[in-house]
Write a protein that holds these residues in place. Structure first.
Motif, PDB file in Angstrom:
ATOM      1  N   PRO A   1       0.843  -1.203   0.000  1.00  0.00           N
ATOM      2  CA  PRO A   1       0.000   0.000   0.000  1.00  0.00           C
ATOM      3  C   PRO A   1       0.873   1.246   0.000  1.00  0.00           C
ATOM      4  O   PRO A   1       1.905   1.289   0.679  1.00  0.00           O
ATOM      5  CB  PRO A   1      -0.794  -0.129   1.302  1.00  0.00           C
ATOM      6  CG  PRO A   1       0.106  -0.904   2.205  1.00  0.00           C
ATOM      7  CD  PRO A   1       0.958  -1.801   1.338  1.00  0.00           C
ATOM      8  N   LEU A   2       0.478   2.255  -0.748  1.00  0.00           N
ATOM      9  CA  LEU A   2       1.249   3.494  -0.826  1.00  0.00           C
ATOM     10  C   LEU A   2       0.345   4.699  -0.614  1.00  0.00           C
ATOM     11  O   LEU A   2      -0.794   4.717  -1.087  1.00  0.00           O
ATOM     12  CB  LEU A   2       1.924   3.629  -2.200  1.00  0.00           C
ATOM     13  CG  LEU A   2       3.039   2.646  -2.540  1.00  0.00           C
ATOM     14  CD1 LEU A   2       3.434   2.802  -3.997  1.00  0.00           C
ATOM     15  CD2 LEU A   2       4.244   2.864  -1.643  1.00  0.00           C
ATOM     16  N   ASN A   3       0.885   5.671   0.085  1.00  0.00           N
ATOM     17  CA  ASN A   3       0.232   6.965   0.249  1.00  0.00           C
ATOM     18  C   ASN A   3       1.071   7.977  -0.524  1.00  0.00           C
ATOM     19  O   ASN A   3       2.164   8.338  -0.094  1.00  0.00           O
ATOM     20  CB  ASN A   3       0.153   7.326   1.735  1.00  0.00           C
ATOM     21  CG  ASN A   3      -0.399   8.712   1.970  1.00  0.00           C
ATOM     22  OD1 ASN A   3      -1.170   9.220   1.173  1.00  0.00           O
ATOM     23  ND2 ASN A   3       0.007   9.329   3.067  1.00  0.00           N
ATOM     24  N   VAL A   4       0.597   8.413  -1.675  1.00  0.00           N
ATOM     25  CA  VAL A   4       1.392   9.246  -2.575  1.00  0.00           C
ATOM     26  C   VAL A   4       0.976  10.705  -2.417  1.00  0.00           C
ATOM     27  O   VAL A   4      -0.161  11.063  -2.735  1.00  0.00           O
ATOM     28  CB  VAL A   4       1.207   8.792  -4.037  1.00  0.00           C
ATOM     29  CG1 VAL A   4       1.961   9.714  -4.988  1.00  0.00           C
ATOM     30  CG2 VAL A   4       1.696   7.358  -4.207  1.00  0.00           C
ATOM     31  N   PHE A   5       1.895  11.540  -1.918  1.00  0.00           N
ATOM     32  CA  PHE A   5       1.541  12.931  -1.692  1.00  0.00           C
ATOM     33  C   PHE A   5       2.500  13.910  -2.343  1.00  0.00           C
ATOM     34  O   PHE A   5       2.146  15.059  -2.575  1.00  0.00           O
ATOM     35  CB  PHE A   5       1.446  13.228  -0.189  1.00  0.00           C
ATOM     36  CG  PHE A   5       2.663  12.848   0.593  1.00  0.00           C
ATOM     37  CD1 PHE A   5       3.739  13.699   0.699  1.00  0.00           C
ATOM     38  CD2 PHE A   5       2.725  11.616   1.248  1.00  0.00           C
ATOM     39  CE1 PHE A   5       4.858  13.354   1.429  1.00  0.00           C
ATOM     40  CE2 PHE A   5       3.843  11.265   1.985  1.00  0.00           C
ATOM     41  CZ  PHE A   5       4.921  12.133   2.080  1.00  0.00           C
ATOM     42  N   GLU A   6       3.741  13.526  -2.659  1.00  0.00           N
ATOM     43  CA  GLU A   6       4.660  14.437  -3.329  1.00  0.00           C
ATOM     44  C   GLU A   6       4.259  14.603  -4.784  1.00  0.00           C
ATOM     45  O   GLU A   6       3.843  13.652  -5.446  1.00  0.00           O
ATOM     46  CB  GLU A   6       6.095  13.921  -3.247  1.00  0.00           C
ATOM     47  CG  GLU A   6       6.705  14.052  -1.863  1.00  0.00           C
ATOM     48  CD  GLU A   6       8.187  13.750  -1.877  1.00  0.00           C
ATOM     49  OE1 GLU A   6       8.678  13.290  -0.837  1.00  0.00           O
ATOM     50  OE2 GLU A   6       8.851  13.957  -2.918  1.00  0.00           O
TER      51      GLU A   6
ATOM     52  N   ALA B   1      -9.490  13.949  -2.728  1.00  0.00           N
ATOM     53  CA  ALA B   1      -9.938  15.308  -3.047  1.00  0.00           C
ATOM     54  C   ALA B   1      -8.776  16.298  -3.069  1.00  0.00           C
ATOM     55  O   ALA B   1      -8.808  17.283  -3.813  1.00  0.00           O
ATOM     56  CB  ALA B   1     -11.000  15.752  -2.045  1.00  0.00           C
ATOM     57  N   ASP B   2      -7.731  16.054  -2.250  1.00  0.00           N
ATOM     58  CA  ASP B   2      -6.602  16.981  -2.194  1.00  0.00           C
ATOM     59  C   ASP B   2      -5.554  16.718  -3.269  1.00  0.00           C
ATOM     60  O   ASP B   2      -4.515  17.377  -3.302  1.00  0.00           O
ATOM     61  CB  ASP B   2      -5.950  16.940  -0.807  1.00  0.00           C
ATOM     62  CG  ASP B   2      -5.327  15.584  -0.486  1.00  0.00           C
ATOM     63  OD1 ASP B   2      -5.423  14.665  -1.325  1.00  0.00           O
ATOM     64  OD2 ASP B   2      -4.751  15.441   0.614  1.00  0.00           O
ATOM     65  N   GLY B   3      -5.812  15.743  -4.155  1.00  0.00           N
ATOM     66  CA  GLY B   3      -4.881  15.458  -5.234  1.00  0.00           C
ATOM     67  C   GLY B   3      -3.856  14.389  -4.929  1.00  0.00           C
ATOM     68  O   GLY B   3      -3.091  13.986  -5.810  1.00  0.00           O
ATOM     69  N   SER B   4      -3.806  13.932  -3.680  1.00  0.00           N
ATOM     70  CA  SER B   4      -2.917  12.814  -3.353  1.00  0.00           C
ATOM     71  C   SER B   4      -3.591  11.505  -3.758  1.00  0.00           C
ATOM     72  O   SER B   4      -4.745  11.490  -4.186  1.00  0.00           O
ATOM     73  CB  SER B   4      -2.587  12.816  -1.857  1.00  0.00           C
ATOM     74  OG  SER B   4      -3.761  12.643  -1.084  1.00  0.00           O
ATOM     75  N   PHE B   5      -2.853  10.404  -3.630  1.00  0.00           N
ATOM     76  CA  PHE B   5      -3.357   9.125  -4.113  1.00  0.00           C
ATOM     77  C   PHE B   5      -3.183   8.026  -3.071  1.00  0.00           C
ATOM     78  O   PHE B   5      -2.193   8.021  -2.329  1.00  0.00           O
ATOM     79  CB  PHE B   5      -2.606   8.694  -5.380  1.00  0.00           C
ATOM     80  CG  PHE B   5      -2.905   9.525  -6.597  1.00  0.00           C
ATOM     81  CD1 PHE B   5      -3.898   9.139  -7.490  1.00  0.00           C
ATOM     82  CD2 PHE B   5      -2.187  10.674  -6.846  1.00  0.00           C
ATOM     83  CE1 PHE B   5      -4.166   9.898  -8.616  1.00  0.00           C
ATOM     84  CE2 PHE B   5      -2.440  11.449  -7.976  1.00  0.00           C
ATOM     85  CZ  PHE B   5      -3.435  11.053  -8.863  1.00  0.00           C
ATOM     86  N   GLU B   6      -4.124   7.112  -3.046  1.00  0.00           N
ATOM     87  CA  GLU B   6      -3.976   5.840  -2.350  1.00  0.00           C
ATOM     88  C   GLU B   6      -3.749   4.771  -3.407  1.00  0.00           C
ATOM     89  O   GLU B   6      -4.523   4.642  -4.357  1.00  0.00           O
ATOM     90  CB  GLU B   6      -5.228   5.502  -1.546  1.00  0.00           C
ATOM     91  CG  GLU B   6      -5.417   6.330  -0.300  1.00  0.00           C
ATOM     92  CD  GLU B   6      -6.650   5.889   0.456  1.00  0.00           C
ATOM     93  OE1 GLU B   6      -6.864   4.661   0.585  1.00  0.00           O
ATOM     94  OE2 GLU B   6      -7.412   6.761   0.904  1.00  0.00           O
ATOM     95  N   ILE B   7      -2.683   4.008  -3.229  1.00  0.00           N
ATOM     96  CA  ILE B   7      -2.305   2.992  -4.214  1.00  0.00           C
ATOM     97  C   ILE B   7      -2.229   1.638  -3.536  1.00  0.00           C
ATOM     98  O   ILE B   7      -1.751   1.516  -2.407  1.00  0.00           O
ATOM     99  CB  ILE B   7      -0.915   3.300  -4.838  1.00  0.00           C
ATOM    100  CG1 ILE B   7      -0.817   4.778  -5.227  1.00  0.00           C
ATOM    101  CG2 ILE B   7      -0.624   2.382  -6.005  1.00  0.00           C
ATOM    102  CD1 ILE B   7      -1.788   5.213  -6.270  1.00  0.00           C
TER     103      ILE B   7
END
Length: 254
Positions: A22-27, A108-114
């Motif tokens: 699982p990844l939390n992509v915010f950059e 909604a903030d443009g980040s992603f859950e992968i």
């Protein structure tokens, strides 16, 4: 040997074939990567390469794990190679794993859950920093099919590793733990066993990387057997047991 150019996602973890990440992509550089992957047809694999950062070489924050419960302000935008030195390939271990992103969900903030799954080991040949995110030219790291006698050895080693892994789990969780993996929970394919155990055992990144790079399944299993026996012996003498959560959520190859 055939090569491919794929997006590159450096992390502080080692991904193994068959294991879920699982990844939390915010950059922004990694958001751009995910937006590009979303452009591919849904029937096509959305592939990128996960490569572990060498100990002591990382200078940029990475975005692994599930979302934090408390929202944080968006990070400053970084160039693709920011934090990885003047020659990024020197910052990364040279063998990584291709990940197939089965789920990419934009918030909604443009980040992603992968949710991605490791598929194939690859070797980094070069890293390109000219785009909005890192890409790498890679070649597949293959294992030659074992001869009949070697297959028998790998099978016997896998059985021994599974026994040692169960003992290791029991030491981590305590003798009264009821949710330990049973024989029906664990695979019997030696290669799958070797990757599952490598991922589920509490080891540092260099050791996990060494297991990922092992030339064949039997070599990986032999090293795991030694590591499990050593770790179990160490845990036996500890006043408190580390990482019990590993035994409560068994890792399943998918």
């Amino acid at each position: 040997m055939t090569t491919a150019r794929l997006p590159l996602f450096p992390l502080n973890v080692v991904l193994f074939p068959g294991l879920v990440l699982p990844l939390n992509v915010f950059e922004e550089r990694y958001r751009a990567m995910m937006r590009e992957l979303l452009k591919s047809d849904e029937d096509e694999p959305r592939r990128f390469v996960v490569v572990a950062i060498r100990d002591g070489r990382e200078t940029a924050v990475t975005g692994t794990g599930m979302p934090d419960p408390v929202a944080s302000p968006p990070p400053a935008e970084r160039a693709p190679a920011d934090g990885f030195g003047p020659d990024p390939i020197q910052t990364f271990h040279r063998v990584g794993c291709v990940a197939d992103a089965a789920t990419i969900r934009e918030r909604a903030d443009g980040s992603f859950e992968i949710l991605a799954t490791g598929t194939t080991r690859v070797r980094l040949l070069s890293v390109d920093t000219s785009g909005p995110y890192l890409t790498a030219e890679v070649e597949e790291v293959t294992e030659e099919p074992p001869a009949e006698d070697e297959a028998d050895e790998a099978g016997a080693l896998a059985e021994g590793v599974l026994r040692a892994f169960r003992s290791y789990q029991k030491r981590l969780a305590g003798a009264s733990e009821r949710s330990l993996s049973t024989g029906s929970d664990l695979p019997d394919d030696p290669s799958v066993v070797s990757y599952l155990v490598a991922a589920a055992t509490v080891l540092d990144t260099p050791t996990k990387q060494r297991l990922l790079q092992a030339p064949d399944t039997a070599t990986r299993l032999r090293e795991e057997l030694t590591l499990l026996r050593r770790e179990t012996a160490v845990i036996r003498h500890l006043p408190s047991l580390p990482a019990p959560d590993l035994t409560r959520a068994p890792t399943h190859p998918n």
